[in-house]
Design a protein around this motif. Structure first.
Motif, PDB file in Angstrom:
ATOM      1  N   THR A 191      19.819 -13.424 -52.107  1.00 15.28           N
ATOM      2  CA  THR A 191      20.103 -12.798 -53.566  1.00 15.28           C
ATOM      3  C   THR A 191      19.061 -12.235 -54.140  1.00 15.28           C
ATOM      4  O   THR A 191      19.545 -11.475 -55.004  1.00 15.28           O
ATOM      5  N   GLU A 192      17.453 -12.426 -53.684  1.00 17.91           N
ATOM      6  CA  GLU A 192      17.109 -11.456 -54.140  1.00 17.91           C
ATOM      7  C   GLU A 192      17.600  -9.721 -53.600  1.00 17.91           C
ATOM      8  O   GLU A 192      17.139  -8.990 -54.557  1.00 17.91           O
ATOM      9  N   TYR A 193      17.943  -9.543 -52.367  1.00 17.75           N
ATOM     10  CA  TYR A 193      18.206  -8.866 -51.758  1.00 17.75           C
ATOM     11  C   TYR A 193      19.369  -7.859 -52.759  1.00 17.75           C
ATOM     12  O   TYR A 193      19.568  -6.955 -52.858  1.00 17.75           O
ATOM     13  N   ARG A 194      20.006  -9.140 -53.190  1.00 19.74           N
ATOM     14  CA  ARG A 194      22.121  -8.495 -53.429  1.00 19.74           C
ATOM     15  C   ARG A 194      21.245  -7.632 -55.194  1.00 19.74           C
ATOM     16  O   ARG A 194      21.642  -6.877 -55.304  1.00 19.74           O
ATOM     17  N   ASP A 195      20.347  -8.261 -55.870  1.00 20.16           N
ATOM     18  CA  ASP A 195      19.080  -8.326 -57.188  1.00 20.16           C
ATOM     19  C   ASP A 195      19.199  -7.185 -57.420  1.00 20.16           C
ATOM     20  O   ASP A 195      19.188  -6.292 -57.630  1.00 20.16           O
ATOM     21  N   MET A 196      18.707  -6.572 -55.666  1.00 13.67           N
ATOM     22  CA  MET A 196      17.221  -5.357 -55.821  1.00 13.67           C
ATOM     23  C   MET A 196      18.103  -4.190 -55.725  1.00 13.67           C
ATOM     24  O   MET A 196      17.945  -3.158 -56.197  1.00 13.67           O
ATOM     25  N   VAL A 197      19.792  -4.221 -54.614  1.00 16.06           N
ATOM     26  CA  VAL A 197      20.409  -3.219 -53.899  1.00 16.06           C
ATOM     27  C   VAL A 197      21.231  -2.988 -55.886  1.00 16.06           C
ATOM     28  O   VAL A 197      21.359  -1.589 -56.374  1.00 16.06           O
ATOM     29  N   ARG A 198      21.511  -4.432 -56.889  1.00 17.85           N
ATOM     30  CA  ARG A 198      21.846  -3.859 -57.722  1.00 17.85           C
ATOM     31  C   ARG A 198      21.644  -2.820 -58.933  1.00 17.85           C
ATOM     32  O   ARG A 198      21.991  -1.692 -59.743  1.00 17.85           O
ATOM     33  N   GLU A 199      19.630  -3.311 -59.064  1.00 20.44           N
ATOM     34  CA  GLU A 199      19.023  -2.850 -60.009  1.00 20.44           C
ATOM     35  C   GLU A 199      18.846  -1.111 -59.284  1.00 20.44           C
ATOM     36  O   GLU A 199      18.586  -0.343 -60.161  1.00 20.44           O
TER      37      GLU A 199
ATOM     38  N   CYS B  87      16.354   6.816 -53.230  1.00 16.34           N
ATOM     39  CA  CYS B  87      17.301   6.284 -52.435  1.00 16.34           C
ATOM     40  C   CYS B  87      16.972   6.095 -51.344  1.00 16.34           C
ATOM     41  O   CYS B  87      17.904   5.262 -50.303  1.00 16.34           O
ATOM     42  N   GLU B  88      15.753   6.496 -50.288  1.00 23.58           N
ATOM     43  CA  GLU B  88      15.194   5.453 -49.666  1.00 23.58           C
ATOM     44  C   GLU B  88      15.112   4.032 -49.792  1.00 23.58           C
ATOM     45  O   GLU B  88      14.921   2.855 -48.591  1.00 23.58           O
ATOM     46  N   ASP B  89      14.784   4.044 -51.044  1.00 24.49           N
ATOM     47  CA  ASP B  89      14.386   3.085 -51.243  1.00 24.49           C
ATOM     48  C   ASP B  89      15.769   1.099 -51.041  1.00 24.49           C
ATOM     49  O   ASP B  89      15.615   0.185 -50.566  1.00 24.49           O
ATOM     50  N   PHE B  90      16.748   2.195 -52.033  1.00 25.95           N
ATOM     51  CA  PHE B  90      18.620   1.719 -51.592  1.00 25.95           C
ATOM     52  C   PHE B  90      18.798   1.075 -50.616  1.00 25.95           C
ATOM     53  O   PHE B  90      19.245   0.438 -50.405  1.00 25.95           O
ATOM     54  N   ALA B  91      18.201   2.538 -49.863  1.00 25.27           N
ATOM     55  CA  ALA B  91      19.186   1.834 -48.145  1.00 25.27           C
ATOM     56  C   ALA B  91      18.239   1.034 -47.024  1.00 25.27           C
ATOM     57  O   ALA B  91      18.491   0.609 -46.640  1.00 25.27           O
ATOM     58  N   GLU B  92      16.619   1.019 -48.012  1.00 24.31           N
ATOM     59  CA  GLU B  92      16.342  -0.175 -47.037  1.00 24.31           C
ATOM     60  C   GLU B  92      16.746  -1.400 -47.563  1.00 24.31           C
ATOM     61  O   GLU B  92      16.640  -2.212 -46.960  1.00 24.31           O
ATOM     62  N   ALA B  93      16.448  -2.024 -49.232  1.00 21.05           N
ATOM     63  CA  ALA B  93      17.647  -2.514 -49.416  1.00 21.05           C
ATOM     64  C   ALA B  93      18.659  -3.311 -48.940  1.00 21.05           C
ATOM     65  O   ALA B  93      19.077  -4.800 -48.647  1.00 21.05           O
ATOM     66  N   GLU B  94      19.507  -2.576 -49.232  1.00 18.11           N
ATOM     67  CA  GLU B  94      21.292  -2.553 -48.365  1.00 18.11           C
ATOM     68  C   GLU B  94      20.645  -2.944 -46.540  1.00 18.11           C
ATOM     69  O   GLU B  94      21.717  -4.253 -46.451  1.00 18.11           O
TER      70      GLU B  94
END
Length: 102
Positions: free
Chosen positions: A76-84, A50-57
């Motif tokens: 693009t990189e961060y959108r992909d990371m959030v999606r993954e 969850c923390e990784d997701f919030a930081e990526a967003e």
């Protein structure tokens, strides 16, 4: 005494980070809010996810406001990371839900 204050400050910071991270995931999956809260309270790995997701967003939001020449690539990189990460979170929620069945 100083160690106690530092430890208490870290605990408060961790609590805020957890709250923010869990809220970010709930915003993504509002219909699964209760399950997200429960799992985040009992599973450190899920909380870390969850923390990784919030930081990526948050990083994505910063890059979207950026005027840098590498803005589009980073977005693009961060959108992909959030999606993954969202896929990983959803899979973990589904796995946990499935393991609760009789």
């Amino acid at each position: 005494m100083m160690g106690q204050r530092t430890r208490a400050a870290r605990t408060r910071q961790r609590g805020y980070a957890m709250h923010y991270a869990v809220q970010a995931v709930i915003a993504r999956f509002p219909d699964r809010g209760h399950a997200i809260e429960e799992l985040a309270q009992t599973d450190e790995e899920f909380l870390s996810l969850c923390e990784d997701f919030a930081e990526a967003e948050a990083a994505l939001a910063r890059w979207e406001r950026s005027s840098s020449s590498v803005r589009e690539a980073r977005c693009t990189e961060y959108r992909d990371m959030v999606r993954e990460l969202a896929v990983e979170i959803e899979a973990e929620l589904d796995r946990r839900k499935g393991s609760e069945l009789p």
